[in-house]
Enzyme design. Structure first.
Site, mmCIF file in Angstrom:
data_model
loop_
_atom_site.group_PDB
_atom_site.id
_atom_site.type_symbol
_atom_site.label_atom_id
_atom_site.label_comp_id
_atom_site.label_asym_id
_atom_site.label_seq_id
_atom_site.Cartn_x
_atom_site.Cartn_y
_atom_site.Cartn_z
ATOM 1 N N GLU A 30 0.823 -1.215 0.000
ATOM 2 C CA GLU A 30 0.000 0.000 0.000
ATOM 3 C C GLU A 30 0.855 1.264 0.000
ATOM 4 O O GLU A 30 0.568 2.228 -0.711
ATOM 5 C CB GLU A 30 -0.935 -0.001 1.223
ATOM 6 C CG GLU A 30 -1.815 1.242 1.297
ATOM 7 C CD GLU A 30 -2.704 1.276 2.520
ATOM 8 O OE1 GLU A 30 -2.645 0.344 3.345
ATOM 9 O OE2 GLU A 30 -3.458 2.268 2.655
ATOM 10 N N GLU A 74 -9.997 5.845 -0.071
ATOM 11 C CA GLU A 74 -9.582 4.431 -0.136
ATOM 12 C C GLU A 74 -9.777 3.981 -1.579
ATOM 13 O O GLU A 74 -10.897 3.761 -2.041
ATOM 14 C CB GLU A 74 -10.422 3.581 0.813
ATOM 15 C CG GLU A 74 -10.166 3.856 2.296
ATOM 16 C CD GLU A 74 -8.931 3.131 2.846
ATOM 17 O OE1 GLU A 74 -8.175 2.529 2.045
ATOM 18 O OE2 GLU A 74 -8.734 3.183 4.070
#
Ligand SMILES: [Zn+2]
Length: 252
Positions: A24, A141
């Site tokens: 990530e 997100e």
């Protein structure tokens, strides 16, 4: 001067979520750097700072302190989701009102409109970066790293560019950012090393009613089908070209 603080989630010893060979922290940094570059190169009157511009460890308090002491107008935290699911969702602090909600709507709506992600909705959460920032803040997100379909998209640099550009366009709307005067959204329908191939495509496009011409650029013959002051017009032309069976994209 509008001061935008961009916060690439995680970094350094904190990789964030990891799956499908992706970390990530690396994806959030790529998107953040692309977003910074778009804002600085294409808009007047915007100032940008990042919580990190390399793979380094930054605590949550350091992130919000940096934005608060700079006096940012807006805090944009960029993350990639995990835990099973697919698509895009955004967060603001529970109970906030305008302009935080207005800014969030501008970014969220543009991202789900222009990025190929399912819309998981506008959500709230008591996250540190939303709670401890003294200015309006959003956390995005952008897809699920542990869902293969999303991970495959996140592996693609062009897709990340699309995510960054959608954030930028949302910020443009939220803060009424002004494009630099010289900036045109050009539509490219092809690029060739051989001029005859470019000429042939341009002729085909003209026969289908499109405006097309060939430009020599960086050793390649680009077939350009239009240039526009607004991205919407360029996107519309790309859609028409795709309907007519041609690949096309917007560039500047
Ligand atoms: Zn995260």
């Amino acid at each position: 001067m509008v001061k935008i603080f961009i916060d690439p989630g995680h970094g350094g010893t904190d990789s964030g979520a990891s799956a499908n060979g992706l970390l990530e922290k690396n994806i959030t940094l790529q998107i953040a750097l692309l977003l910074r570059d778009i804002l600085i190169s294409e808009y007047d009157g915007v100032s940008v700072r990042l919580s990190r511009s390399t793979d380094q460890s930054v605590t949550l308090s350091q992130r919000t302190n940096a934005a608060n002491s700079w006096g940012a107008d807006y805090f944009v935290s960029i993350h990639i989701n995990a835990g099973g699911g697919t698509g895009f969702e955004s967060y603001v602090y529970p109970g906030v009102s305008a302009p935080t909600t207005t800014y969030r709507n501008a970014l969220h709506d543009e991202i789900v409109r222009s990025v190929d992600f399912a819309n998981r909705g506008k959500k709230t959460a008591n996250f540190h970066v939303l709670r401890e920032t003294s200015m309006s803040a959003i956390l995005t997100e952008n897809g699920f790293i542990d869902t293969a379909a999303d991970a495959n998209k996140l592996r693609n640099a062009t897709f990340l560019q699309g995510i960054a550009r959608a954030h930028a366009t949302g910020l443009e709307e939220a803060f009424q950012l002004k494009k630099k005067a010289s900036n045109l959204y050009k539509v490219q329908a092809g690029a060739f090393k051989v001029k005859a191939n470019a000429d042939e495509l341009a002729a085909t496009l003209k026969s289908k009613g499109f405006d097309a011409f060939v430009v020599l650029d960086g050793g390649m013959f680009r077939v350009q089908a239009g240039a526009f002051r607004t991205k919407q017009n360029a996107d519309d032309l790309v859609a028409r070209l795709k309907q007519a069976g041609h690949d096309a994209f917007v560039f500047q």
